[in-house]
Design a protein around this motif. Structure first.
Motif, mmCIF file in Angstrom:
data_model
loop_
_atom_site.group_PDB
_atom_site.id
_atom_site.type_symbol
_atom_site.label_atom_id
_atom_site.label_comp_id
_atom_site.label_asym_id
_atom_site.label_seq_id
_atom_site.Cartn_x
_atom_site.Cartn_y
_atom_site.Cartn_z
ATOM 1 N N LYS A 139 -15.005 46.664 -37.202
ATOM 2 C CA LYS A 139 -15.283 46.300 -35.814
ATOM 3 C C LYS A 139 -15.820 47.526 -35.081
ATOM 4 O O LYS A 139 -15.831 48.636 -35.613
ATOM 5 C CB LYS A 139 -14.012 45.791 -35.145
ATOM 6 C CG LYS A 139 -13.472 44.489 -35.725
ATOM 7 C CD LYS A 139 -14.198 43.280 -35.146
ATOM 8 C CE LYS A 139 -13.503 41.987 -35.537
ATOM 9 N NZ LYS A 139 -14.093 40.809 -34.886
ATOM 10 N N GLY A 140 -16.230 47.332 -33.844
ATOM 11 C CA GLY A 140 -16.860 48.415 -33.096
ATOM 12 C C GLY A 140 -15.979 49.618 -32.878
ATOM 13 O O GLY A 140 -16.102 50.636 -33.564
ATOM 14 N N GLU A 141 -15.055 49.533 -31.932
ATOM 15 C CA GLU A 141 -14.196 50.665 -31.584
ATOM 16 C C GLU A 141 -12.815 50.453 -32.193
ATOM 17 O O GLU A 141 -12.129 49.483 -31.862
ATOM 18 C CB GLU A 141 -14.083 50.787 -30.067
ATOM 19 C CG GLU A 141 -13.347 52.023 -29.588
ATOM 20 C CD GLU A 141 -14.112 53.312 -29.859
ATOM 21 O OE1 GLU A 141 -13.455 54.368 -29.951
ATOM 22 O OE2 GLU A 141 -15.341 53.254 -29.980
ATOM 23 N N PRO A 142 -12.361 51.346 -33.077
ATOM 24 C CA PRO A 142 -11.037 51.164 -33.691
ATOM 25 C C PRO A 142 -9.930 51.126 -32.637
ATOM 26 O O PRO A 142 -9.982 51.847 -31.637
ATOM 27 C CB PRO A 142 -10.896 52.391 -34.597
ATOM 28 C CG PRO A 142 -12.295 52.849 -34.852
ATOM 29 C CD PRO A 142 -13.054 52.535 -33.607
ATOM 30 N N ILE A 143 -8.927 50.299 -32.878
ATOM 31 C CA ILE A 143 -7.838 50.139 -31.910
ATOM 32 C C ILE A 143 -6.686 51.105 -32.165
ATOM 33 O O ILE A 143 -5.750 51.161 -31.366
ATOM 34 C CB ILE A 143 -7.296 48.694 -31.915
ATOM 35 C CG1 ILE A 143 -6.690 48.348 -33.295
ATOM 36 C CG2 ILE A 143 -8.375 47.722 -31.515
ATOM 37 C CD1 ILE A 143 -5.979 47.001 -33.329
ATOM 38 N N TRP A 144 -6.741 51.864 -33.276
ATOM 39 C CA TRP A 144 -5.622 52.748 -33.626
ATOM 40 C C TRP A 144 -6.166 54.015 -34.239
ATOM 41 O O TRP A 144 -7.258 54.034 -34.811
ATOM 42 C CB TRP A 144 -4.673 52.044 -34.591
ATOM 43 C CG TRP A 144 -3.256 52.541 -34.559
ATOM 44 C CD1 TRP A 144 -2.617 53.254 -35.543
ATOM 45 C CD2 TRP A 144 -2.301 52.349 -33.521
ATOM 46 N NE1 TRP A 144 -1.315 53.508 -35.171
ATOM 47 C CE2 TRP A 144 -1.090 52.965 -33.922
ATOM 48 C CE3 TRP A 144 -2.343 51.718 -32.274
ATOM 49 C CZ2 TRP A 144 0.048 52.975 -33.131
ATOM 50 C CZ3 TRP A 144 -1.197 51.721 -31.480
ATOM 51 C CH2 TRP A 144 -0.023 52.348 -31.915
ATOM 52 N N GLN A 145 -5.415 55.066 -34.130
ATOM 53 C CA GLN A 145 -5.849 56.371 -34.604
ATOM 54 C C GLN A 145 -5.763 56.501 -36.122
ATOM 55 O O GLN A 145 -5.029 55.770 -36.784
ATOM 56 C CB GLN A 145 -4.985 57.450 -33.963
ATOM 57 C CG GLN A 145 -3.524 57.392 -34.420
ATOM 58 C CD GLN A 145 -2.624 58.274 -33.590
ATOM 59 O OE1 GLN A 145 -2.417 58.035 -32.410
ATOM 60 N NE2 GLN A 145 -2.074 59.318 -34.213
ATOM 61 N N LEU A 146 -6.516 57.440 -36.645
ATOM 62 C CA LEU A 146 -6.346 57.845 -38.036
ATOM 63 C C LEU A 146 -5.031 58.595 -38.178
ATOM 64 O O LEU A 146 -4.528 59.170 -37.207
ATOM 65 C CB LEU A 146 -7.496 58.753 -38.465
ATOM 66 C CG LEU A 146 -8.830 58.083 -38.771
ATOM 67 C CD1 LEU A 146 -9.943 59.127 -38.788
ATOM 68 C CD2 LEU A 146 -8.775 57.360 -40.100
ATOM 69 N N PRO A 147 -4.446 58.594 -39.384
ATOM 70 C CA PRO A 147 -3.206 59.350 -39.558
ATOM 71 C C PRO A 147 -3.413 60.848 -39.358
ATOM 72 O O PRO A 147 -4.482 61.380 -39.663
ATOM 73 C CB PRO A 147 -2.789 59.039 -40.993
ATOM 74 C CG PRO A 147 -3.928 58.362 -41.642
ATOM 75 C CD PRO A 147 -4.842 57.866 -40.586
ATOM 76 N N GLY A 338 6.932 45.754 -35.596
ATOM 77 C CA GLY A 338 5.775 46.421 -34.994
ATOM 78 C C GLY A 338 4.464 45.724 -35.295
ATOM 79 O O GLY A 338 3.597 45.600 -34.420
ATOM 80 N N LEU A 339 4.298 45.279 -36.541
ATOM 81 C CA LEU A 339 3.061 44.579 -36.897
ATOM 82 C C LEU A 339 2.851 43.353 -36.020
ATOM 83 O O LEU A 339 1.722 43.051 -35.605
ATOM 84 C CB LEU A 339 3.102 44.167 -38.368
ATOM 85 C CG LEU A 339 3.054 45.301 -39.401
ATOM 86 C CD1 LEU A 339 3.264 44.739 -40.800
ATOM 87 C CD2 LEU A 339 1.736 46.066 -39.337
ATOM 88 N N ALA A 340 3.939 42.639 -35.726
ATOM 89 C CA ALA A 340 3.839 41.426 -34.920
ATOM 90 C C ALA A 340 3.754 41.735 -33.427
ATOM 91 O O ALA A 340 2.869 41.227 -32.719
ATOM 92 C CB ALA A 340 5.028 40.515 -35.206
ATOM 93 N N SER A 341 4.649 42.599 -32.928
ATOM 94 C CA SER A 341 4.736 42.792 -31.478
ATOM 95 C C SER A 341 3.639 43.684 -30.911
ATOM 96 O O SER A 341 3.156 43.457 -29.802
ATOM 97 C CB SER A 341 6.110 43.365 -31.117
ATOM 98 O OG SER A 341 6.286 44.662 -31.669
ATOM 99 N N LYS A 342 3.238 44.713 -31.672
ATOM 100 C CA LYS A 342 2.221 45.633 -31.174
ATOM 101 C C LYS A 342 0.804 45.089 -31.325
ATOM 102 O O LYS A 342 -0.067 45.338 -30.479
ATOM 103 C CB LYS A 342 2.311 46.978 -31.900
ATOM 104 C CG LYS A 342 3.514 47.821 -31.543
ATOM 105 C CD LYS A 342 3.490 49.129 -32.317
ATOM 106 C CE LYS A 342 4.652 50.021 -31.945
ATOM 107 N NZ LYS A 342 4.531 50.534 -30.565
ATOM 108 N N PHE A 343 0.570 44.356 -32.417
ATOM 109 C CA PHE A 343 -0.812 43.991 -32.739
ATOM 110 C C PHE A 343 -1.059 42.488 -32.830
ATOM 111 O O PHE A 343 -2.207 42.067 -32.900
ATOM 112 C CB PHE A 343 -1.223 44.649 -34.065
ATOM 113 C CG PHE A 343 -0.955 46.120 -34.105
ATOM 114 C CD1 PHE A 343 -1.691 46.990 -33.316
ATOM 115 C CD2 PHE A 343 0.055 46.651 -34.887
ATOM 116 C CE1 PHE A 343 -1.437 48.357 -33.319
ATOM 117 C CE2 PHE A 343 0.320 48.003 -34.913
ATOM 118 C CZ PHE A 343 -0.437 48.870 -34.121
#
Length: 351
Positions: A139-147, A338-343
Motif C-alpha cells: 500500500k502507499g504509506e505504511p501504517i507501522w514502523q520498521l523494527p 493487539g492484532l485485533a484491537s490496534k489494527f
C-alpha cells in the motif's frame, strides 16, 4: 476463459485466489514486510511472493526495485527475463523497464523512444533496505514502523544470516511460537531446553510504541555460549521485543559474563498458510562463529517447524474464548489482543 468487458472498472486490489479475508489482506498490505536478503539480489531478477501477490526484485545502478511480477503489455512474468543495459527485459517481447518501472524501449517499434505511453510501466512498490533485508509495502504509506533492533543495527558487530526457510503455517502462528517460552523443555530437547519439572516464572508484558516487550529468566539445559563460563547448563535472561505484525528480537543474556546474543526473526506471509522465515544474529564479541550459530538456529527451527505446521486451526484464533489459556500464555494473549484491537485484524464476519 474471459475477463469481463468492463473488468478495468470493477476489479479490486485483492490478488486472484487470495487466501486471506479481504479486510485482513488490506490491513496487512499496509505494513512493511521482508521479502528477500539483500545479498541474494545480484545481476538477475529474483521472484518473491507476499500476501498472494507475485513480485519481482531487480537491481540497477539506482538501487533495488520491487514490482508486481507482471509485464503490463501481455501479462508475462517479467521475473523470467534478464538484466540488460541497467534495465529489466521482458522475456516475451523484449520490452525494457528501468529502475522506476517505466518502459524505455519497445523493440517491435522502430525508434520507440518518445512514443511510449506513460501508462506502460511496471507496478512498483515502496521498498527499503535495512539489516541486510529488503522490505516492501503493497500500500502507499505504511501504517507501522520498521523494527528497531538493538545489536543488529550496530555496524561494528558482524551479522550471521541464517538460510531462509519456508514453513507451511500462518505467519502469526510462527510469531506466536517464537515468542512462546513454555514449550522450551518439551520441544527443544536437543538444542537449549531446560528441565520439564521447572515451572515458567510469572512475567509481565509491556506495551511499547512498536509492539510488546517482556523479560524472563530461564535455566537452559545446555551451555551454548563461548564466553569463558564453564558448565553444561546456563542461567540466562531473555528479553523479547516484538514489532507488529511479525518481527521479534530476542536478547539472550547468559549470566556470569558481559556477553549478549542478539537474535532477530521476521517473516513474510507468502499466503495465509505459507510463511518465509528470515533470521539473523550477532553478539557482543563482534565476530560470532557463523557455522556454529547457523547450525544452532537451524536445529531450533527444525524442532519448532513440525509443531507449528500441524497446529489447528491453521489460522491464529483472535477470539480468545476459543482456546484455553494458562499463565505462561500472557505474551500470546497480548499479541492476539493487539492484532485485533490496534489494527482490526480478524474482523467479525458480518451476519
Amino acid at each position: 476463459m474471459f475477463l469481463p468487458a468492463d473488468n478495468s472498472k470493477t476489479r479490486n486490489d485483492l490478488p486472484r485466489g487470495c487466501t486471506f479475508a479481504a479486510s485482513d489482506w488490506h490491513i496487512l498490505a499496509s505494513f512493511w514486510h521482508p521479502i528477500a536478503f539483500v545479498h541474494d539480489i545480484a545481476d538477475k531478477p529474483v521472484r518473491a511472493k507476499l500476501l498472494d501477490v507475485d513480485l519481482v526484485i531487480y537491481k540497477t545502478s539506482a538501487g533495488i526495485t520491487v514490482a508486481r511480477d507482471l509485464c503490463p503489455h501481455r501479462g508475462t512474468r517479467i521475473s523470467a527475463g534478464w538484466m540488460t543495459d541497467d534495465q529489466i527485459v521482458c522475456p516475451m517481447h523484449g520490452l525494457h523497464f528501468g529502475h522506476d518501472g517505466a518502459c524505455s524501449k519497445i523493440p517491435s517499434i522502430a525508434n520507440s523512444e518518445g512514443r511510449i505511453p506513460p501508462k506502460l510501466r511496471l507496478e512498483t512498490y515502496a521498498s527499503v533496505e535495512r539489516y541486510g533485508i529488503i522490505w516492501t509495502c503493497l500500500k502507499g504509506e505504511p501504517i507501522w514502523q520498521l523494527p528497531d533492533w538493538d545489536g543488529i543495527s550496530n555496524p561494528a558487530l558482524r551479522k550471521v544470516y541464517v538460510p531462509e526457510g519456508t514453513w507451511y503455517a500462518a505467519a502469526s502462528r510462527h510469531v506466536e511460537n517464537f515468542n512462546d517460552v513454555a514449550h522450551f523443555p518439551w520441544v527443544h530437547t536437543q538444542s537449549f531446553g531446560g528441565s520439564t519439572v521447572d515451572p515458567i516464572p510469572p512475567y509481565d508484558v509491556e506495551q511499547t510504541e512498536y509492539g510488546l516487550r517482556f523479560e524472563l529468566p530461564y535455566h537452559e539445559g545446555f551451555n551454548r555460549f563461548d564466553d569463558g563460563v564453564e558448565g553444561d547448563e546456563r542461567d540466562v535472561v531473555y528479553t523479547y521485543e516484538l514489532t507488529y505484525p511479525f518481527s521479534t528480537l530476542i536478547k539472550i543474556d547468559p549470566q556470569g559474563s558481559d556477553y549478549v546474543v542478539y537474535f532477530a526473526d521476521t517473516v513474510c506471509p507468502v499466503s495465509a498458510r505459507e510463511t518465509r522465515i528470515f533470521q539473523m544474529m550477532t553478539d557482543t564479541s563482534g565476530d560470532p562463529d557463523t557455522d556454529y550459530w547457523v547450525k544452532d538456529a537451524l536445529l531450533i527451527n527444525d524442532e519448532d517447524k513440525p509443531m507449528v505446521e500441524e497446529q489447528h486451526p491453521e489460522e491464529l484464533p483472535l477470539d480468545l474464548t476459543e482456546e484455553i489459556h494458562v499463565p505462561s500464555d500472557r505474551m500470546s494473549l497480548e499479541y492476539r489482543r493487539g492484532l485485533a484491537s490496534k489494527f482490526g485484524l480478524g474482523a467479525p464476519i458480518a451476519s
